[in-house]
Design a protein around this motif. Structure first.
Motif, PDB file in Angstrom:
ATOM      1  N   TYR A  16     -59.704  11.471 126.955  1.00  0.00           N
ATOM      2  CA  TYR A  16     -59.721  10.146 126.347  1.00  0.00           C
ATOM      3  C   TYR A  16     -58.393   9.424 126.555  1.00  0.00           C
ATOM      4  O   TYR A  16     -57.331  10.034 126.538  1.00  0.00           O
ATOM      5  N   TYR A  18     -55.987   6.352 124.972  1.00  0.00           N
ATOM      6  CA  TYR A  18     -55.767   5.810 123.635  1.00  0.00           C
ATOM      7  C   TYR A  18     -54.977   4.525 123.662  1.00  0.00           C
ATOM      8  O   TYR A  18     -54.275   4.224 124.626  1.00  0.00           O
ATOM      9  N   ASP A  19     -55.031   3.793 122.533  1.00  0.00           N
ATOM     10  CA  ASP A  19     -54.331   2.529 122.397  1.00  0.00           C
ATOM     11  C   ASP A  19     -52.818   2.709 122.268  1.00  0.00           C
ATOM     12  O   ASP A  19     -52.056   1.804 122.573  1.00  0.00           O
ATOM     13  N   SER A  20     -52.367   3.859 121.825  1.00  0.00           N
ATOM     14  CA  SER A  20     -50.937   4.154 121.687  1.00  0.00           C
ATOM     15  C   SER A  20     -50.752   5.662 121.568  1.00  0.00           C
ATOM     16  O   SER A  20     -51.730   6.414 121.519  1.00  0.00           O
ATOM     17  N   HIS A  21     -49.500   6.084 121.480  1.00  0.00           N
ATOM     18  CA  HIS A  21     -49.247   7.517 121.324  1.00  0.00           C
ATOM     19  C   HIS A  21     -49.663   8.020 119.943  1.00  0.00           C
ATOM     20  O   HIS A  21     -49.764   9.206 119.712  1.00  0.00           O
ATOM     21  N   ARG A  23     -52.590   7.464 118.789  1.00  0.00           N
ATOM     22  CA  ARG A  23     -53.990   7.818 119.058  1.00  0.00           C
ATOM     23  C   ARG A  23     -54.939   7.409 117.934  1.00  0.00           C
ATOM     24  O   ARG A  23     -55.769   8.185 117.493  1.00  0.00           O
ATOM     25  N   GLN A  24     -54.839   6.152 117.500  1.00  0.00           N
ATOM     26  CA  GLN A  24     -55.724   5.665 116.453  1.00  0.00           C
ATOM     27  C   GLN A  24     -57.058   5.170 116.999  1.00  0.00           C
ATOM     28  O   GLN A  24     -58.057   5.201 116.300  1.00  0.00           O
ATOM     29  N   ILE A  26     -59.628   4.991 120.637  1.00  0.00           N
ATOM     30  CA  ILE A  26     -59.939   5.368 122.020  1.00  0.00           C
ATOM     31  C   ILE A  26     -60.223   4.093 122.809  1.00  0.00           C
ATOM     32  O   ILE A  26     -61.019   3.262 122.389  1.00  0.00           O
ATOM     33  N   TYR A  49     -45.947  10.770 126.674  1.00  0.00           N
ATOM     34  CA  TYR A  49     -47.193  10.073 126.993  1.00  0.00           C
ATOM     35  C   TYR A  49     -47.002   9.185 128.213  1.00  0.00           C
ATOM     36  O   TYR A  49     -45.893   8.719 128.483  1.00  0.00           O
ATOM     37  N   TRP A  64     -53.162   5.161 126.971  1.00  0.00           N
ATOM     38  CA  TRP A  64     -52.140   6.201 126.874  1.00  0.00           C
ATOM     39  C   TRP A  64     -52.801   7.569 126.897  1.00  0.00           C
ATOM     40  O   TRP A  64     -53.868   7.770 126.323  1.00  0.00           O
ATOM     41  N   ILE A  65     -52.132   8.506 127.562  1.00  0.00           N
ATOM     42  CA  ILE A  65     -52.650   9.868 127.699  1.00  0.00           C
ATOM     43  C   ILE A  65     -51.488  10.855 127.544  1.00  0.00           C
ATOM     44  O   ILE A  65     -50.380  10.596 128.001  1.00  0.00           O
TER      45      ILE A  65
END
Length: 74
Positions: A16, A18-21, A23-24, A26, A49, A64-65
């Motif tokens: 997945y 994410y919107d930021s590190h 991870r709030q 997907i 990240y 972000w991953i």
């Protein structure tokens, strides 16, 4: 390239983005082996990240991953 394993162990069949590190939320999902372009990186005390964009995937996805999923070797 996106990795599907961490330290030799299978990690996830879908990875997945994410919107930021934090991870709030997907923002996308991609499969191991997908080609990505690294646009940004963020170093953190516990886990680094990368902000990536998918290549050869329509529509392109960005997010972000966690660093362990990314193979930056040429």
């Amino acid at each position: 390239v996106l990795l599907g394993e961490i330290e030799g162990e299978p990690a996830a069949p879908i990875i997945y983005l994410y919107d930021s590190h934090v991870r709030q939320r997907i923002t996308g999902q991609i499969y191991p082996g997908a080609e990505i372009q690294i646009l940004l990186s963020q170093s953190n005390p516990m886990l680094d990240y990368y902000f990536v964009k998918t290549l050869n995937v329509e529509p392109p996805q960005e997010g972000w991953i966690p660093a362990p999923f990314v193979d930056i070797a040429p």
